[in-house]
Design a protein around this motif. Structure first.
Motif, PDB file in Angstrom:
ATOM      1  N   TYR A 243      -6.812   2.411  -6.090  1.00 33.05           N
ATOM      2  CA  TYR A 243      -5.781   3.451  -6.106  1.00 33.05           C
ATOM      3  C   TYR A 243      -6.372   4.773  -5.603  1.00 33.05           C
ATOM      4  O   TYR A 243      -7.573   5.046  -5.770  1.00 33.05           O
ATOM      5  CB  TYR A 243      -5.219   3.661  -7.516  1.00 33.05           C
ATOM      6  CG  TYR A 243      -4.547   2.450  -8.097  1.00 33.05           C
ATOM      7  CD1 TYR A 243      -3.252   2.112  -7.746  1.00 33.05           C
ATOM      8  CD2 TYR A 243      -5.219   1.617  -8.993  1.00 33.05           C
ATOM      9  CE1 TYR A 243      -2.629   0.984  -8.276  1.00 33.05           C
ATOM     10  CE2 TYR A 243      -4.604   0.487  -9.532  1.00 33.05           C
ATOM     11  CZ  TYR A 243      -3.320   0.186  -9.164  1.00 33.05           C
ATOM     12  OH  TYR A 243      -2.702  -0.931  -9.688  1.00 33.05           O
TER      13      TYR A 243
ATOM     14  N   ARG B   2       0.308   8.611  -6.583  1.00 38.39           N
ATOM     15  CA  ARG B   2       1.730   8.270  -6.713  1.00 38.39           C
ATOM     16  C   ARG B   2       2.312   8.772  -8.033  1.00 38.39           C
ATOM     17  O   ARG B   2       3.470   9.168  -8.084  1.00 38.39           O
ATOM     18  CB  ARG B   2       1.932   6.764  -6.561  1.00 38.39           C
ATOM     19  CG  ARG B   2       1.835   6.332  -5.116  1.00 38.39           C
ATOM     20  CD  ARG B   2       2.378   4.940  -4.891  1.00 38.39           C
ATOM     21  NE  ARG B   2       2.434   4.678  -3.455  1.00 38.39           N
ATOM     22  CZ  ARG B   2       3.462   4.984  -2.685  1.00 38.39           C
ATOM     23  NH1 ARG B   2       4.528   5.539  -3.210  1.00 38.39           N
ATOM     24  NH2 ARG B   2       3.445   4.728  -1.396  1.00 38.39           N
ATOM     25  N   ASP B   3       1.528   8.725  -9.098  1.00 38.82           N
ATOM     26  CA  ASP B   3       1.986   9.295 -10.369  1.00 38.82           C
ATOM     27  C   ASP B   3       2.302  10.773 -10.191  1.00 38.82           C
ATOM     28  O   ASP B   3       3.343  11.269 -10.616  1.00 38.82           O
ATOM     29  CB  ASP B   3       0.912   9.129 -11.443  1.00 38.82           C
ATOM     30  CG  ASP B   3       0.998   7.782 -12.135  1.00 38.82           C
ATOM     31  OD1 ASP B   3       1.759   6.923 -11.652  1.00 38.82           O
ATOM     32  OD2 ASP B   3       0.312   7.587 -13.150  1.00 38.82           O
TER      33      ASP B   3
ATOM     34  N   SER C 298       5.459  11.465  -8.001  1.00 35.22           N
ATOM     35  CA  SER C 298       6.741  11.261  -8.687  1.00 35.22           C
ATOM     36  C   SER C 298       7.067  12.404  -9.634  1.00 35.22           C
ATOM     37  O   SER C 298       8.231  12.691  -9.899  1.00 35.22           O
ATOM     38  CB  SER C 298       6.719   9.935  -9.459  1.00 35.22           C
ATOM     39  OG  SER C 298       5.764   9.977 -10.496  1.00 35.22           O
TER      40      SER C 298
ATOM     41  N   GLU D  47       5.900  -5.699 -16.591  1.00 33.10           N
ATOM     42  CA  GLU D  47       5.859  -4.297 -16.147  1.00 33.10           C
ATOM     43  C   GLU D  47       4.493  -3.971 -15.544  1.00 33.10           C
ATOM     44  O   GLU D  47       4.400  -3.355 -14.479  1.00 33.10           O
ATOM     45  CB  GLU D  47       6.156  -3.368 -17.309  1.00 33.10           C
ATOM     46  CG  GLU D  47       7.626  -3.303 -17.700  1.00 33.10           C
ATOM     47  CD  GLU D  47       7.931  -2.140 -18.623  1.00 33.10           C
ATOM     48  OE1 GLU D  47       7.679  -0.984 -18.223  1.00 33.10           O
ATOM     49  OE2 GLU D  47       8.417  -2.378 -19.741  1.00 33.10           O
TER      50      GLU D  47
ATOM     51  N   ASN E 151       3.654  -3.098 -11.604  1.00 37.11           N
ATOM     52  CA  ASN E 151       2.997  -1.837 -11.244  1.00 37.11           C
ATOM     53  C   ASN E 151       1.841  -2.105 -10.279  1.00 37.11           C
ATOM     54  O   ASN E 151       1.665  -1.417  -9.274  1.00 37.11           O
ATOM     55  CB  ASN E 151       2.488  -1.135 -12.503  1.00 37.11           C
ATOM     56  CG  ASN E 151       1.882   0.216 -12.193  1.00 37.11           C
ATOM     57  OD1 ASN E 151       2.571   1.172 -11.855  1.00 37.11           O
ATOM     58  ND2 ASN E 151       0.573   0.308 -12.302  1.00 37.11           N
TER      59      ASN E 151
ATOM     60  N   GLU F 150       3.314  -3.488  -6.801  1.00 34.05           N
ATOM     61  CA  GLU F 150       3.909  -2.424  -5.977  1.00 34.05           C
ATOM     62  C   GLU F 150       2.825  -1.669  -5.227  1.00 34.05           C
ATOM     63  O   GLU F 150       2.949  -1.395  -4.031  1.00 34.05           O
ATOM     64  CB  GLU F 150       4.712  -1.476  -6.872  1.00 34.05           C
ATOM     65  CG  GLU F 150       6.013  -2.069  -7.376  1.00 34.05           C
ATOM     66  CD  GLU F 150       6.595  -1.327  -8.561  1.00 34.05           C
ATOM     67  OE1 GLU F 150       7.780  -1.526  -8.860  1.00 34.05           O
ATOM     68  OE2 GLU F 150       5.852  -0.558  -9.215  1.00 34.05           O
ATOM     69  N   GLU F 151       1.743  -1.324  -5.928  1.00 31.53           N
ATOM     70  CA  GLU F 151       0.632  -0.619  -5.279  1.00 31.53           C
ATOM     71  C   GLU F 151      -0.020  -1.496  -4.213  1.00 31.53           C
ATOM     72  O   GLU F 151      -0.365  -1.025  -3.128  1.00 31.53           O
ATOM     73  CB  GLU F 151      -0.410  -0.222  -6.333  1.00 31.53           C
ATOM     74  CG  GLU F 151       0.069   0.805  -7.344  1.00 31.53           C
ATOM     75  CD  GLU F 151       0.068   2.212  -6.792  1.00 31.53           C
ATOM     76  OE1 GLU F 151      -0.477   2.420  -5.697  1.00 31.53           O
ATOM     77  OE2 GLU F 151       0.624   3.107  -7.460  1.00 31.53           O
TER      78      GLU F 151
ATOM     79  N   THR G 160       8.181   1.862  -3.464  1.00 24.14           N
ATOM     80  CA  THR G 160       7.683   2.824  -4.450  1.00 24.14           C
ATOM     81  C   THR G 160       7.690   2.092  -5.788  1.00 24.14           C
ATOM     82  O   THR G 160       8.079   0.933  -5.879  1.00 24.14           O
ATOM     83  CB  THR G 160       8.595   4.058  -4.558  1.00 24.14           C
ATOM     84  OG1 THR G 160       9.897   3.626  -5.004  1.00 24.14           O
ATOM     85  CG2 THR G 160       8.733   4.779  -3.230  1.00 24.14           C
ATOM     86  N   HIS G 161       7.269   2.804  -6.824  1.00 23.31           N
ATOM     87  CA  HIS G 161       7.438   2.225  -8.157  1.00 23.31           C
ATOM     88  C   HIS G 161       8.926   2.238  -8.500  1.00 23.31           C
ATOM     89  O   HIS G 161       9.675   3.117  -8.055  1.00 23.31           O
ATOM     90  CB  HIS G 161       6.658   3.034  -9.193  1.00 23.31           C
ATOM     91  CG  HIS G 161       5.177   2.841  -9.087  1.00 23.31           C
ATOM     92  ND1 HIS G 161       4.579   1.611  -9.219  1.00 23.31           N
ATOM     93  CD2 HIS G 161       4.168   3.726  -8.852  1.00 23.31           C
ATOM     94  CE1 HIS G 161       3.273   1.745  -9.073  1.00 23.31           C
ATOM     95  NE2 HIS G 161       3.001   3.007  -8.840  1.00 23.31           N
TER      96      HIS G 161
ATOM     97  N   TYR H 213      15.131   0.003  -7.638  1.00 25.90           N
ATOM     98  CA  TYR H 213      14.433   0.881  -6.693  1.00 25.90           C
ATOM     99  C   TYR H 213      15.376   1.953  -6.141  1.00 25.90           C
ATOM    100  O   TYR H 213      16.602   1.817  -6.223  1.00 25.90           O
ATOM    101  CB  TYR H 213      13.801   0.047  -5.575  1.00 25.90           C
ATOM    102  CG  TYR H 213      12.695  -0.821  -6.119  1.00 25.90           C
ATOM    103  CD1 TYR H 213      11.397  -0.347  -6.233  1.00 25.90           C
ATOM    104  CD2 TYR H 213      12.975  -2.098  -6.608  1.00 25.90           C
ATOM    105  CE1 TYR H 213      10.396  -1.127  -6.783  1.00 25.90           C
ATOM    106  CE2 TYR H 213      11.983  -2.885  -7.175  1.00 25.90           C
ATOM    107  CZ  TYR H 213      10.692  -2.387  -7.261  1.00 25.90           C
ATOM    108  OH  TYR H 213       9.714  -3.149  -7.840  1.00 25.90           O
TER     109      TYR H 213
END
Length: 515
Positions: free
Chosen positions: A54, A139-140, A143, A293, A297, A300-301, A339-340, A363
Motif C-alpha cells: 500500500y 486511499r484512506d 476518502s 470485509e 478491502n 480492491e487494493e 475504489t473501496h 460502489y
C-alpha cells in the motif's frame, strides 16, 4: 456464479494473510516508492513508502501539495483529545521538512490504525510511523479529504485529482395521489408556502422512482401544496417553494416497475424468505461478515494497484478473477472495485432451502458486488457471487429472439454513434429503442458520459468527429453470431468498442487510447 473449490480454498488461504484493521500495531518493512505521482495531470515531487503493498504518504506533504486546491485542508493537534486534527477547506501553513526528499531506500514502519479528528469528528485511518514521521495510507486519506486517487497500471503513475467532477444530481420525484411529479427547478413566486396539504413521509434511493403516495427520492419531512392551474404541486425545500409537474409517461413506467416489484414480493413470499434480526446472527456468521470485509478491502487494493512479482500463485489466481469482474463491469457500464465500497450491506436470510449470509458491496458508480453463503460454518466455503446494477443499457426481455438481424443491429450501432457525435441525444435514444434496448434520456447520457470519462482517464477522447470503421457487418472466424460488435478508430489515436450483447443482455462499451 459458483467459483471452483480450488479458487475458494485460495481465497480462504489469502484471508489469513490480510492485515486486520483492528490488530495491534506491528513493525514491518517499508520500501521507498519510485512511482511517479501526478496531481490534476501535473507531476508533483512527493515522497511515499510502499508498506505491505500500500502507498503511505506524510499527512503534511499531502496538505502542502493540495494547498489552494478545492480539497485543501489544514493540519493541527487537538490537545484535549491528544489527536491530530484536520480542518477541511482551510489553507495549510507549510512547516520546515514538508515535501522533503525521502533518503532511505528501506526503513521500518510501525503500522496501526489510529484515530484523527476531521472537522471535529473522530475517524480511523491506517498509519505507519516511519523515521518518527506519521505516514497515512493514501486511499484512506483521500476518502477523508475528497481527494480522488487513481492508478495508471500501464505507466505506473499514481494519479491524484483535487477537483473531481461531482456526479450529476439525480432528478427529484415525488408521488402524490397516485401521480408522479418531477421537480422543474422553478420557484413558485406567487405563493409563500402557507397552509400545506400534506407531508412526504417515506423515501427511496435517489436513483429510484417513488412507488407510493407521500414518497419521494430526495428525503422525508418536506411539505407540499396541491392546486397549480396546470396540475402542478409546490414542495417546500430549503425554504424555497419549488414547482413539481406531473410526468405522465414516467408514471406509466412506474406502474410497470410497481408490477415487477409486486411479482418479486410474490416470489419472495412463495420462497418464504425471512430476514434474521442482527442480534440473532450466529458467531460464525459474524466472523464470516468480518472476513468478507477484510478480504474485499485487500482485493480492491490489489485490483487497483496490482500485486508484487513475488506474490503467491494462489493469490494471483484470486486477484485475476476479481480483476476480470472489474473489467466486465466497465464493459457493462458501472465499474466496481475501482475504489473501496462506499457502503456495505449485511443481512441473514432464512430461505426454503436453508439459511444464507449475504453481503453487498456498493460502489460510487451504483454497481454492486454481492456474495452469499449458505449455512455458514467454520469449515464451509462454498460461495455464490454476482454483480448487480452494473448494466446501464439493458436489452428488453425477449430482445435477443425478436431482433436477430445482425446486419440491422450493426447499422443501428453506427447510427447511434453518429447521433451521439452530432449531439442528437433524443435521436440516439430512439435508435437504441428500435433494436430492443431499454433506453431513455438519462441512461443513454450516463452510458455516453461514463465511456467518455474512462477514455479521458486513459488519455484520449471518443464520440468525436474524424473516425473510421468497417462499413458492413462481418462475422468473425470464431464468432457464433450471438453478439454484434463494432470498433471506431479516431484520428486522435482513440478507439471505441460498442457491442450489442445478447449473452450479457446489454449494450457494452469501452474507449481507450491506441497510439
Amino acid at each position: 456464479m459458483k467459483k471452483k473449490i480450488s479458487l475458494l480454498l485460495a481465497i480462504l488461504m489469502l484471508v489469513t494473510l490480510i492485515p486486520t484493521a483492528f490488530a495491534e500495531s506491528k513493525t514491518v518493512d517499508a520500501v521507498k516508492n519510485t512511482k511517479k505521482v501526478t496531481l490534476d495531470g501535473e507531476e508533483v515531487m512527493v515522497g511515499a513508502y510502499d508498506v505491505e503493498g500500500y502507498n503511505y504518504l506524510k499527512l503534511r506533504d499531502i496538505a502542502a501539495i493540495l494547498n489552494g486546491k478545492k480539497c485543501q485542508f489544514s493540519v493541527g493537534y487537538d490537545e484535549p483529545t491528544k489527536l491530530i486534527s484536520v480542518e477541511l477547506a482551510k489553507a495549510y501553513e507549510k512547516v520546515e521538512g514538508d515535501l522533503a526528499e525521502i533518503k532511505d531506500e528501506k526503513a521500518k514502519a510501525i503500522v496501526s490504525v489510529k484515530k484523527i479528528l476531521v472537522n471535529g469528528e473522530e475517524k480511523e485511518v491506517k498509519t505507519a510511523l516511519i523515521n518518527e514521521y506519521n505516514y497515512m495510507q493514501l486511499r484512506d486519506l483521500g476518502s477523508l479529504v475528497g481527494l480522488n486517487v487513481g492508478y495508471d497500471k500501464v505507466n505506473k503513475v499514481i494519479q491524484l485529482k483535487s477537483d473531481a467532477e461531482e456526479k450529476e444530481e439525480s432528478p427529484r420525484y415525488v408521488m402524490i395521489d397516485s401521480k408522479l411529479y418531477k421537480d422543474t427547478g422553478e420557484i413558485n413566486k406567487n405563493m409563500t408556502c402557507g397552509t400545506m396539504d400534506g407531508k412526504i413521509l417515506t423515501t427511496v434511493d435517489a436513483k429510484e422512482m417513488p412507488k407510493k403516495d407521500n414518497e419521494s427520492n430526495f428525503g422525508t419531512g418536506y411539505e407540499y401544496q396541491i392546486g397549480g392551474e396546470d396540475g402542478s404541486i409546490t414542495v417546500e425545500i430549503d425554504d424555497k417553494c419549488l414547482i413539481f409537474k406531473e410526468v405522465k409517461e414516467e408514471k406509466t413506467e412506474d406502474k410497470k416497475d410497481d408490477k415487477k416489484d409486486e411479482k418479486k414480493e410474490e416470489v419472495k413470499k412463495e420462497a418464504k424468505v425471512e430476514l434474521v434480526p442482527e442480534d440473532k446472527w450466529t458467531k460464525e456468521e459474524k466472523v464470516w461478515f468480518d472476513t468478507q470485509e477484510k478480504l474485499m478491502n485487500f482485493l480492491e487494493e490489489a485490483v487497483i494497484y496490482g500485486l508484487t512479482d513475488d506474490a503467491e500463485e494462489s493469490t494471483k489466481e484470486v486477484v485475476n478473477y476479481y480483476d476480470g469482474l472489474a473489467k466486465a463491469s466497465i464493459l457493462q457500464g458501472r465499474e466496481i472495485f475501482d475504489t473501496h465500497a462506499i457502503k456495505i450491506d449485511k443481512f441473514v436470510e432464512k430461505r426454503a432451502d436453508g439459511r444464507y449470509a449475504v453481503i453487498e458491496f456498493n460502489y460510487k458508480s451504483g454497481g454492486i458486488y454481492k456474495v452469499e453463503q449458505k449455512d455458514v460454518k467454520e469449515d464451509a466455503f462454498e460461495l455464490n457471487d454476482t454483480m448487480k446494477n452494473v448494466i446501464i443499457l439493458e436489452l428488453e426481455d425477449g430482445a435477443k429472439d425478436k431482433y436477430k438481424d445482425n446486419n440491422l443491429i450493426y447499422a443501428k450501432l453506427i447510427e447511434f454513434h453518429q447521433a451521439v457525435v452530432d449531439n442528437k441525444m433524443d435521436e440516439a435514444v430512439k435508435i437504441l429503442q428500435s433494436i430492443g434496448v431499454k433506453a431513455n434520456a438519462e441512461n443513454v447520457k450516463e452510458y455516453v458520459d461514463t465511456r467518455k470519462q474512462i477514455a479521458k482517464n486513459l488519455g484520449t477522447e471518443i464520440f468525436v468527429k474524424d473516425f473510421e470503421y468497417d462499413k458492413e457487418y462481418k462475422k468473425g472466424e470464431n464468432d457464433d453470431g450471438t453478439d454484434v460488435a463494432i470498433i471506431f478508430n479516431y484520428d486522435n489515436g482513440g478507439m471505441l468498442f460498442i457491442g450489442y450483447s445478447r449473452n450479457a443482455g446489454a449494450i457494452l462499451g469501452f474507449g481507450m487510447k491506441l497510439k
